[in-house]
Design a protein around this motif. Structure first.
Motif, PDB file in Angstrom:
ATOM      1  N   CYS A  60       0.818  -1.203   0.000  1.00 39.24           N
ATOM      2  CA  CYS A  60       0.000   0.000   0.000  1.00 39.24           C
ATOM      3  C   CYS A  60       0.858   1.262   0.000  1.00 39.24           C
ATOM      4  O   CYS A  60       0.359   2.326  -0.293  1.00 39.24           O
ATOM      5  N   HIS A  61       2.120   1.159   0.318  1.00 33.99           N
ATOM      6  CA  HIS A  61       3.064   2.236   0.034  1.00 33.99           C
ATOM      7  C   HIS A  61       4.478   1.741   0.325  1.00 33.99           C
ATOM      8  O   HIS A  61       4.670   0.817   1.095  1.00 33.99           O
ATOM      9  N   VAL A  62       5.433   2.378  -0.334  1.00 33.28           N
ATOM     10  CA  VAL A  62       6.851   2.048  -0.105  1.00 33.28           C
ATOM     11  C   VAL A  62       7.601   3.367   0.014  1.00 33.28           C
ATOM     12  O   VAL A  62       7.619   4.155  -0.929  1.00 33.28           O
ATOM     13  N   TRP A  63       8.186   3.615   1.171  1.00 28.54           N
ATOM     14  CA  TRP A  63       8.883   4.884   1.412  1.00 28.54           C
ATOM     15  C   TRP A  63       9.754   4.733   2.646  1.00 28.54           C
ATOM     16  O   TRP A  63       9.743   3.697   3.322  1.00 28.54           O
TER      17      TRP A  63
ATOM     18  N   PHE B 130      13.298   1.509  -4.768  1.00 23.99           N
ATOM     19  CA  PHE B 130      11.955   1.285  -5.295  1.00 23.99           C
ATOM     20  C   PHE B 130      11.691   2.249  -6.454  1.00 23.99           C
ATOM     21  O   PHE B 130      11.193   1.861  -7.511  1.00 23.99           O
ATOM     22  N   ARG B 131      12.068   3.503  -6.272  1.00 24.56           N
ATOM     23  CA  ARG B 131      11.895   4.489  -7.337  1.00 24.56           C
ATOM     24  C   ARG B 131      12.729   4.123  -8.561  1.00 24.56           C
ATOM     25  O   ARG B 131      12.232   4.166  -9.679  1.00 24.56           O
TER      26      ARG B 131
ATOM     27  N   LEU C 265      11.140   1.286 -10.542  1.00 26.20           N
ATOM     28  CA  LEU C 265       9.920   1.600 -11.286  1.00 26.20           C
ATOM     29  C   LEU C 265      10.131   2.691 -12.338  1.00 26.20           C
ATOM     30  O   LEU C 265       9.469   2.699 -13.365  1.00 26.20           O
ATOM     31  N   GLU C 266      11.055   3.610 -12.076  1.00 21.30           N
ATOM     32  CA  GLU C 266      11.269   4.698 -13.041  1.00 21.30           C
ATOM     33  C   GLU C 266      12.262   4.299 -14.127  1.00 21.30           C
ATOM     34  O   GLU C 266      12.139   4.714 -15.269  1.00 21.30           O
ATOM     35  N   GLN C 267      13.294   3.518 -13.749  1.00 22.82           N
ATOM     36  CA  GLN C 267      14.395   3.250 -14.702  1.00 22.82           C
ATOM     37  C   GLN C 267      14.667   1.759 -14.911  1.00 22.82           C
ATOM     38  O   GLN C 267      15.608   1.406 -15.628  1.00 22.82           O
TER      39      GLN C 267
ATOM     40  N   ILE D 295       4.446  -4.031  -9.910  1.00 24.34           N
ATOM     41  CA  ILE D 295       3.845  -3.507  -8.682  1.00 24.34           C
ATOM     42  C   ILE D 295       2.333  -3.615  -8.773  1.00 24.34           C
ATOM     43  O   ILE D 295       1.749  -3.337  -9.811  1.00 24.34           O
ATOM     44  N   GLU D 296       1.733  -4.064  -7.694  1.00 24.56           N
ATOM     45  CA  GLU D 296       0.274  -4.050  -7.573  1.00 24.56           C
ATOM     46  C   GLU D 296      -0.034  -3.335  -6.264  1.00 24.56           C
ATOM     47  O   GLU D 296       0.683  -3.516  -5.274  1.00 24.56           O
ATOM     48  N   GLU D 297      -1.102  -2.514  -6.276  1.00 26.68           N
ATOM     49  CA  GLU D 297      -1.358  -1.693  -5.096  1.00 26.68           C
ATOM     50  C   GLU D 297      -2.773  -1.827  -4.552  1.00 26.68           C
ATOM     51  O   GLU D 297      -3.733  -1.987  -5.311  1.00 26.68           O
TER      52      GLU D 297
ATOM     53  N   GLY E 212      -7.284   5.289  -8.558  1.00 29.26           N
ATOM     54  CA  GLY E 212      -6.252   4.593  -9.333  1.00 29.26           C
ATOM     55  C   GLY E 212      -6.135   3.122  -8.994  1.00 29.26           C
ATOM     56  O   GLY E 212      -6.012   2.279  -9.890  1.00 29.26           O
TER      57      GLY E 212
ATOM     58  N   GLN F 237      -6.362   0.622 -12.068  1.00 24.93           N
ATOM     59  CA  GLN F 237      -5.028   0.187 -12.482  1.00 24.93           C
ATOM     60  C   GLN F 237      -4.734  -1.181 -11.884  1.00 24.93           C
ATOM     61  O   GLN F 237      -4.564  -1.308 -10.681  1.00 24.93           O
TER      62      GLN F 237
END
Lengths: 305, 260
Positions: free
Chosen positions: A76-79, A90-91, A94-96, A104-106, A135, A139
């Protein structure tokens, strides 16, 4: 699931026995009682292709992703909640697509909690937070049936529902356990009781092993009855750098250290080399933290139990 | 030194909190606002967190997040997420809900998940946590956005993490969200926004030194401003003192503070 005494395993042995490459597992904790010691051992044993479910991702999931152990995350979140600063690995994933792409599933925290409650009670589905139009509802990646909308059979319009979530395996940090697997957690419990009961196999990671007579003094704190538990790992400081209620506080400086180093891939590797690989096991990690830090983090006020 | 815009935002948010209410407070600046309110005019608020903690007095230490368990020291209840999100919030027992909304659109939809396409995000953010529950189920929902940059106020968010009025209040009602839920107020460094009956955000109050044109330029759509918008009173000396003490405390607790 069985009664009687349970195997008491080292973290190394528990990971070897229960968590091969490709394993689906839910890891307990909600930014407290996150068993980071488990993640470190998964990294030491170079696991690949794990499907990690974790309500609150945090530093633990970030490290597993950065170390290339994971292909799927349900969360439900990653930080990194101190600062707060991003979960940099994590960023990057998913970004690169670094070190490799992940899926990822949320779910929202409430949807995750209710899906686990449905799994725990073996219910066909459970009403949850209305999320239509949001979302997470539209999604979908690897769980195409994570939500549905049904008409309330008793009248009153549409109801958002979740299917039961039944993870193949769970690893959960608890405060203490006995040889039968009776596991106790004091303080806030988040979704942990449901999450533990939803698992098909369950390993608890306890700060201390105690006699059953000690368990009997506070039966209300038992979050998993022994008959649901398959094995016990005893690992003091297993949840560091997150907190363990009544045992130790959140290590803010260590969160900040990790947050700073993990900004770059090189820094992340340095953290893993120095704090995970070179320490050999969690006892080595704790020794590296040092007596002074441990003393600062230890909860000094009297516990009620 | 006069108050910074950020400090004024904290004061404005704290003032929105009425003494004696039950509050559901999300992470970050909403926690700080509730703490400031408790020290000033609202000592009797009861705060519930998503993990099941109930806090009814000032904790000696400011938590870095609701799951920093210094939040549980002296708590009257330590329960779980089903209690917090459904028994307390979803049931309507919580009277005010405060949620951080770093990217928020015309209809109060909040994005804390991804900027750009979901499958290839330009910026990947943390995700929902319990934020979706706060905005889906919470009464008297107040959003907090510490930014006044146009990037933080797109006309439509790329991903709806915490649903506001979606495409408008009618859509939210039709999809089955309960009456009485949905954002009411947004607090930011410029002042206060409210939401009209169609679910659209408008500027309702500004700090004294902020011109309507400057405020409007911060939003990614032609935001409406009330002809007789309110001018917010400057922070009183005691308010500013408490805010600065708490910001110093937050800094010691590793909070990253916006630059003055």
């Amino acid at each position: 699931m069985s009664t009687g005494a349970k195997p008491i395993l080292s973290m190394k042995e528990a990971v070897r026995r229960f968590a091969p490459d490709g394993q689906e597992l839910i890891i307990g904790g909600f930014a407290f009682s996150d068993p980071t010691a488990l993640a470190h051992e998964l990294i030491r044993q170079q696991r690949k292709g794990l499907f990690i479910m974790k309500t609150s991702g945090g530093v633990l999931v970030d490290q597993l992703v950065g170390a290339g152990c994971v292909t799927r995350v349900l969360s439900c979140h990653v930080w990194n909640s101190v600062g707060p600063v991003p979960a940099h690995c994590f960023r990057r994933a998913l970004e690169q697509g670094k070190p490799h792409a992940i899926e990822i599933e949320e779910l929202s925290y409430g949807a995750f909690t209710t899906a686990l409650a449905a799994g725990a009670c073996n219910l066909p589905f459970m009403p949850t937070t209305p999320v239509q139009g949001a979302g997470h509802f539209t999604q979908r990646t690897f769980l195409p049936e994570k939500f549905a909308v049904v008409e309330n059979p008793f009248g009153g319009g549409p109801v958002c529902v979740v299917p039961p979530l039944k993870p193949a395996l769970g690893f959960f940090h608890v405060h203490r356990a006995d040889e039968y697997g009776n596991a106790q957690l004091f303080g806030p419990a988040g979704e942990m009781r449901f999450a533990m009961a939803a698992c098909k196999k369950l390993v608890v990671i306890a700060e201390e092993l105690v006699d059953t007579e000690i368990i009997r003094q506070h039966p209300e704190a038992t979050v998993a009855p022994g008959f649901m538990v398959d094995a016990v790992v005893v690992e003091p400081w297993a949840a560091h750098p997150t907190d363990s209620y009544g045992y130790y506080y959140r290590d803010l400086a260590h969160h900040a250290l990790y947050g700073e180093l993990s900004r770059t891939e090189e820094g992340f590797r340095r953290y893993i080399d120095e704090w995970v690989l070179a320490t050999g096991d969690h006892a080595g990690f704790v020794t590296k933290l040092g007596e002074k830090r441990l003393a600062e983090l230890k909860v000094r006020h009297r516990r009620y139990w | 030194m006069s108050a910074t815009r950020f400090e004024r935002m904290l004061v404005t948010g704290a003032r929105c909190i009425a003494d004696g209410e039950v509050l559901f407070v999300g992470f970050h600046w909403p926690m700080l606002m509730a703490r400031i309110a408790r020290r000033l005019h609202a000592p009797n608020i009861v705060i519930v967190y998503e993990n099941g903690i109930v806090e009814d007095r000032l904790t000696p230490t400011f938590p870095t997040s609701p799951c920093d368990l210094v939040a549980a020291e002296g708590a009257t209840v330590c329960a779980g997420s089903l209690d917090a999100l459904y028994m307390w919030l979803g049931s309507g027992r919580v009277q005010m809900t405060v949620l951080e909304a770093p990217i928020v659109d015309r209809y109060g939809n909040v994005n804390t998940t991804a900027v750009g396409p979901y499958s290839k995000p330009k910026v990947r953010l943390p995700g929902s946590g319990g934020g979706t529950e706060l905005s889906s189920l919470g009464r008297n929902l107040t959003l907090v956005n510490a930014s006044s940059s146009k990037r933080s106020y797109p006309e439509r968010v790329d991903y709806v993490t915490s649903p506001g009025y979606l495409g408008g209040a009618e859509e939210r009602a039709r999809l089955g969200y309960k009456p009485g839920t949905g954002p009411r107020t947004l607090v930011n460094p410029l002042g206060l926004c409210k939401f009209d009956e169609r679910g659209e955000m408008y500027l309702a109050a500004l700090h004294p030194d902020i011109a309507p044109e400057e405020a409007k330029a911060s939003f990614g759509w032609p935001i409406r401003i009330e002809g007789g918008y309110e001018v917010l009173p400057a922070p009183a000396a005691d308010e500013l003192k408490v805010v600065r003490e708490e910001l110093a405390h937050a800094k010691e607790r590793y909070y990253l503070l916006p630059e003055a």
